[in-house]
Write a protein that holds these residues in place. Structure first.
Motif, PDB file in Angstrom:
ATOM      1  N   UNK A  23      42.590  84.413 139.762  1.00 42.43           N
ATOM      2  CA  UNK A  23      42.921  83.788 141.039  1.00 42.43           C
ATOM      3  C   UNK A  23      44.411  83.476 141.038  1.00 42.43           C
ATOM      4  N   UNK A  24      45.166  84.243 141.817  1.00 44.91           N
ATOM      5  CA  UNK A  24      46.622  84.080 141.868  1.00 44.91           C
ATOM      6  C   UNK A  24      46.950  82.957 142.838  1.00 44.91           C
ATOM      7  N   UNK A  25      47.673  81.956 142.355  1.00 44.86           N
ATOM      8  CA  UNK A  25      47.967  80.759 143.143  1.00 44.86           C
ATOM      9  C   UNK A  25      49.471  80.528 143.189  1.00 44.86           C
ATOM     10  N   UNK A  26      49.878  79.721 144.169  1.00 42.54           N
ATOM     11  CA  UNK A  26      51.312  79.476 144.357  1.00 42.54           C
ATOM     12  C   UNK A  26      51.853  78.339 143.508  1.00 42.54           C
ATOM     13  N   UNK A  27      51.019  77.389 143.134  1.00 43.29           N
ATOM     14  CA  UNK A  27      51.562  76.229 142.429  1.00 43.29           C
ATOM     15  C   UNK A  27      50.531  75.492 141.609  1.00 43.29           C
ATOM     16  N   UNK A  28      50.950  74.338 141.092  1.00 37.19           N
ATOM     17  CA  UNK A  28      50.130  73.585 140.143  1.00 37.19           C
ATOM     18  C   UNK A  28      48.939  72.898 140.802  1.00 37.19           C
ATOM     19  N   UNK A  29      49.068  72.535 142.093  1.00 41.90           N
ATOM     20  CA  UNK A  29      47.927  71.932 142.778  1.00 41.90           C
ATOM     21  C   UNK A  29      46.760  72.903 142.820  1.00 41.90           C
ATOM     22  N   UNK A  30      47.039  74.123 143.278  1.00 39.13           N
ATOM     23  CA  UNK A  30      45.998  75.146 143.355  1.00 39.13           C
ATOM     24  C   UNK A  30      45.466  75.501 141.968  1.00 39.13           C
ATOM     25  N   UNK A  31      46.359  75.535 140.989  1.00 36.54           N
ATOM     26  CA  UNK A  31      45.929  75.827 139.619  1.00 36.54           C
ATOM     27  C   UNK A  31      44.898  74.805 139.147  1.00 36.54           C
ATOM     28  N   UNK A  32      45.164  73.518 139.419  1.00 33.54           N
ATOM     29  CA  UNK A  32      44.246  72.470 138.980  1.00 33.54           C
ATOM     30  C   UNK A  32      42.924  72.519 139.748  1.00 33.54           C
ATOM     31  N   UNK A  33      42.980  72.880 141.034  1.00 34.93           N
ATOM     32  CA  UNK A  33      41.745  72.999 141.815  1.00 34.93           C
ATOM     33  C   UNK A  33      40.864  74.114 141.250  1.00 34.93           C
ATOM     34  N   UNK A  34      41.497  75.212 140.866  1.00 37.87           N
ATOM     35  CA  UNK A  34      40.738  76.317 140.275  1.00 37.87           C
ATOM     36  C   UNK A  34      40.150  75.894 138.932  1.00 37.87           C
ATOM     37  N   UNK A  35      40.969  75.300 138.079  1.00 41.09           N
ATOM     38  CA  UNK A  35      40.504  74.906 136.753  1.00 41.09           C
ATOM     39  C   UNK A  35      39.422  73.834 136.810  1.00 41.09           C
ATOM     40  N   UNK A  36      39.633  72.844 137.682  1.00 43.76           N
ATOM     41  CA  UNK A  36      38.752  71.686 137.684  1.00 43.76           C
ATOM     42  C   UNK A  36      37.486  71.855 138.491  1.00 43.76           C
ATOM     43  N   UNK A  37      37.475  72.754 139.487  1.00 41.58           N
ATOM     44  CA  UNK A  37      36.319  72.826 140.374  1.00 41.58           C
ATOM     45  C   UNK A  37      35.796  74.245 140.568  1.00 41.58           C
ATOM     46  N   UNK A  38      36.665  75.181 140.934  1.00 42.56           N
ATOM     47  CA  UNK A  38      36.183  76.515 141.293  1.00 42.56           C
ATOM     48  C   UNK A  38      35.694  77.288 140.067  1.00 42.56           C
ATOM     49  N   UNK A  39      36.497  77.312 139.004  1.00 38.95           N
ATOM     50  CA  UNK A  39      36.114  78.073 137.812  1.00 38.95           C
ATOM     51  C   UNK A  39      34.810  77.555 137.189  1.00 38.95           C
TER      52      UNK A  39
END
Length: 239
Positions: free
Chosen positions: A5-21
């Motif tokens: 999941x290619x993201x623009x910044x750290x907010x999106x990175x944390x959302x992916x790590x903490x919830x989506x993944x």
């Protein structure tokens, strides 16, 4: 299925790590976020904080496409519709289309064509990832401990608007409203915590386009996904 999941910044990175993944694991989809980086940042190891030109986004997607081979790999994006770079594929014609559902869908198709890899599932968040924060303001209120009624004022301001319909103007985009009413709001700190506290069920109920994206990612775990990725479509019209 391995999903990048290619993201623009750290907010999106944390959302992916903490919830989506973690959610996708139960569907046999193993997702990892990849923050967009410029060539200079890649050499230094410094993480890109969002924005930038289409060339940065494109280079990262093309690099992943070259490096990650096989039918058990997919790519997707979590980019904001608001604030897209002016050199984004199809962008010159996009601002004239006031229907942002149609605009996002067309720009996703342009992005997919520019990359040219059928394993890519292009996705643009309408209008920003901060729209997800608006799905339920109670976790934000609890986290901020807002004593000057900023959350209450924000709730009144967006009353009657679905999160994905909070528009993309410079003064009224989701992130702009958050900062106007809650100056202490910090995107990379509060955003992921609030979004995770809201949880996927409530987010998906409030954000139909986001829901369709998550459903498409869940479907990657089925054996039929090896035949090729699906498309994100949305027929709902913006008032």
């Amino acid at each position: 299925m391995r999903l990048f999941i290619v993201v623009e910044g750290q907010t999106e990175e944390q959302v992916v790590k903490g919830m989506i993944a973690p959610h996708l694991v139960s569907f046999n989809v193993f997702a990892v976020p990849v923050i967009v980086m410029t060539s200079k940042e890649r050499g230094s190891g410094k993480k890109h904080k969002g924005g930038g030109r289409w060339a940065h986004l494109q280079n990262n997607l093309l690099r992943l496409s070259r490096e990650q081979r096989g039918t058990d790999v997919r790519f997707t994006t979590l980019f904001d519709l608001y604030g897209l770079p002016s050199d984004f594929p199809g962008y010159p014609d996009a601002p004239g289309d006031g229907d942002t559902v149609r605009r996002a869908t067309r720009l996703e198709a342009e992005m997919g064509a520019a990359i040219g890899d059928r394993r890519l599932i292009p996705y643009l968040q309408r209008h920003e990832v901060e729209a997800l924060v608006m799905a339920d303001l109670h976790p934000l209120e609890a986290l901020i401990g807002d004593g000057d009624d900023g959350v209450l004022a924000l709730r009144r301001d967006i009353h009657g608007l679905a999160p994905e319909e909070i528009n993309d103007h410079p003064e009224t985009a989701p992130s702009k409203r958050l900062l106007r009413f809650i100056p202490s709001y910090q995107k990379t700190l509060h955003g992921p915590l609030v979004i995770e506290a809201i949880g996927l069920p409530r987010l998906r109920a409030a954000c139909p386009r986001f829901d369709k994206w998550i459903a498409a990612l869940e479907a990657l775990g089925s054996s039929s996904a090896l035949a090729g990725p699906g498309e994100i479509t949305e027929t709902r019209q913006e008032p």
